[in-house]
Design a protein around this motif. Structure first.
Motif, PDB file in Angstrom:
ATOM      1  N   LYS A  31       0.836  -1.191   0.000  1.00 33.93           N
ATOM      2  CA  LYS A  31       0.000   0.000   0.000  1.00 33.93           C
ATOM      3  C   LYS A  31       0.879   1.252   0.000  1.00 33.93           C
ATOM      4  N   VAL A  32       0.447   2.263  -0.724  1.00 38.27           N
ATOM      5  CA  VAL A  32       1.146   3.552  -0.718  1.00 38.27           C
ATOM      6  C   VAL A  32       1.151   4.098   0.708  1.00 38.27           C
ATOM      7  N   ASP A  33       2.265   4.727   1.069  1.00 42.48           N
ATOM      8  CA  ASP A  33       2.496   5.292   2.404  1.00 42.48           C
ATOM      9  C   ASP A  33       2.836   4.239   3.448  1.00 42.48           C
ATOM     10  N   THR A  34       3.177   3.030   2.986  1.00 37.40           N
ATOM     11  CA  THR A  34       3.720   2.014   3.889  1.00 37.40           C
ATOM     12  C   THR A  34       5.050   1.535   3.314  1.00 37.40           C
ATOM     13  N   ALA A  35       5.844   0.864   4.155  1.00 34.31           N
ATOM     14  CA  ALA A  35       7.110   0.311   3.662  1.00 34.31           C
ATOM     15  C   ALA A  35       6.869  -0.853   2.720  1.00 34.31           C
ATOM     16  N   GLY A  36       5.710  -1.525   2.857  1.00 32.88           N
ATOM     17  CA  GLY A  36       5.401  -2.638   1.993  1.00 32.88           C
ATOM     18  C   GLY A  36       6.258  -3.862   2.285  1.00 32.88           C
ATOM     19  N   ARG A  37       6.317  -4.752   1.332  1.00 30.65           N
ATOM     20  CA  ARG A  37       7.105  -5.977   1.447  1.00 30.65           C
ATOM     21  C   ARG A  37       8.179  -5.995   0.375  1.00 30.65           C
ATOM     22  N   MET A  38       9.169  -6.828   0.574  1.00 26.11           N
ATOM     23  CA  MET A  38      10.280  -6.894  -0.367  1.00 26.11           C
ATOM     24  C   MET A  38      10.516  -8.340  -0.785  1.00 26.11           C
ATOM     25  N   GLN A  39      10.818  -8.532  -2.061  1.00 22.73           N
ATOM     26  CA  GLN A  39      11.239  -9.828  -2.590  1.00 22.73           C
ATOM     27  C   GLN A  39      12.541  -9.637  -3.353  1.00 22.73           C
ATOM     28  N   VAL A  40      13.419 -10.615  -3.265  1.00 24.46           N
ATOM     29  CA  VAL A  40      14.664 -10.583  -4.022  1.00 24.46           C
ATOM     30  C   VAL A  40      14.747 -11.858  -4.855  1.00 24.46           C
ATOM     31  N   LYS A  41      14.962 -11.688  -6.152  1.00 23.73           N
ATOM     32  CA  LYS A  41      15.095 -12.828  -7.057  1.00 23.73           C
ATOM     33  C   LYS A  41      16.456 -12.745  -7.741  1.00 23.73           C
ATOM     34  N   GLU A  42      17.141 -13.875  -7.806  1.00 25.26           N
ATOM     35  CA  GLU A  42      18.459 -13.901  -8.431  1.00 25.26           C
ATOM     36  C   GLU A  42      18.405 -14.745  -9.697  1.00 25.26           C
ATOM     37  N   PHE A  43      19.136 -14.284 -10.734  1.00 26.93           N
ATOM     38  CA  PHE A  43      19.131 -14.947 -12.035  1.00 26.93           C
ATOM     39  C   PHE A  43      20.544 -15.328 -12.453  1.00 26.93           C
TER      40      PHE A  43
END
Length: 262
Positions: A31-43
């Motif tokens: 949501k806007v105005d939150t830190a939100g969640r993070m994902q990291v993908k490696e290729f």
């Protein structure tokens, strides 16, 4: 490469941001105005990573997400490329001392367009965020005999100021930064550069006469997710001296009992 998309309707107000770091994709969403969640993908390669980023962006656009207009327009109109960003830092370092270097960087940015100043700050924040790692924090802790949150910010700014190659090598392998730490030993001051973090704001004030509150209000419109630094779980303990010594033996032997004053 980094792009921020937003989706807004009567029920939703969401952001989705993707950043490619060599062969890794870092995705923030929520949501806007939150830190939100993070994902990291490696290729397997940077090319494969780029292709996946483009695929994800197209998929989001089909779902109704829109580019963050202000940011995208500034990026389009600005002449502040990543190459120029690093070149300005390199030129600043040719001046006599740190105060003169920061003054040169401020005045040089102040002569450029407002969009260039915003873009410089965005590039600085993007690169700065990349160094927010547990491993680098452990190394800074050893070098300075302790390292608070603010101290780590100022250390990372100093390290970024050493230039792109040194910066990214140190993130991957912190003991490689000994070459730039050595000159500081004779000077007797710590590797910190708080001033770099506000240089764009100060350049904007010099250019327009408007204060830092106005600048950051404007910058928030340009890049509203710029301060969404993720939580960092440290994989080391400041009380575990044996563990720190084993992790970075060269830094430990050189600095722990003779750390730089700060």
């Amino acid at each position: 490469m980094q792009i921020t998309l937003v989706y807004k309707d009567e029920q939703s107000n969401k952001f989705w941001k993707v950043e490619r770091r060599d062969s890794k994709l870092v995705i923030h969403f929520g949501k806007v105005d939150t830190a939100g969640r993070m994902q990291v993908k490696e290729f397997a390669s940077a090319e494969a990573c780029e292709a996946e980023a483009e695929k994800l962006i197209r998929a989001k656009l089909k779902k109704g997400y829109k580019p963050l207009t202000c940011s995208m327009q500034v990026m389009k109109d600005s002449t502040m490329s990543e190459a120029l960003f690093w070149e300005l830092i390199k030129k600043a370092k040719t001046k006599l001392d740190v105060d003169e270097q920061m003054e040169w960087l401020r005045s040089t940015l102040a002569k450029r367009s407002e969009k260039d100043i915003f873009r410089f700050d965005q590039l600085l924040n993007q690169h700065f965020d990349h160094s927010y790692t547990s491993s680098l924090w452990a190394a800074a802790y050893i070098v300075m005999g302790g390292c608070s949150d603010d101290c780590f910010d100022y250390f990372r700014a100093w390290l970024l100021y050493q230039g792109k190659d040194i910066y990214y090598k140190a993130i991957e392998s912190p003991e490689t930064m000994i070459s730039v730490l050595k000159p500081l030993e004779a000077e007797g001051y710590a590797p910190q550069l708080e001033e770099l973090l506000s240089v764009a704001c100060e350049a904007y004030e010099e250019k327009t006469g408007l204060d830092n509150d106005y600048y950051y209000d404007k910058y928030d419109q340009f890049d509203p997710m710029w301060y969404d630094e993720q939580d960092l779980d440290l994989d080391w303990d400041e009380d575990d001296e044996d563990g720190l010594q084993m992790r970075f033996p060269v830094l430990w032997s050189r600095y722990w009992n003779n750390h730089l004053e700060y």
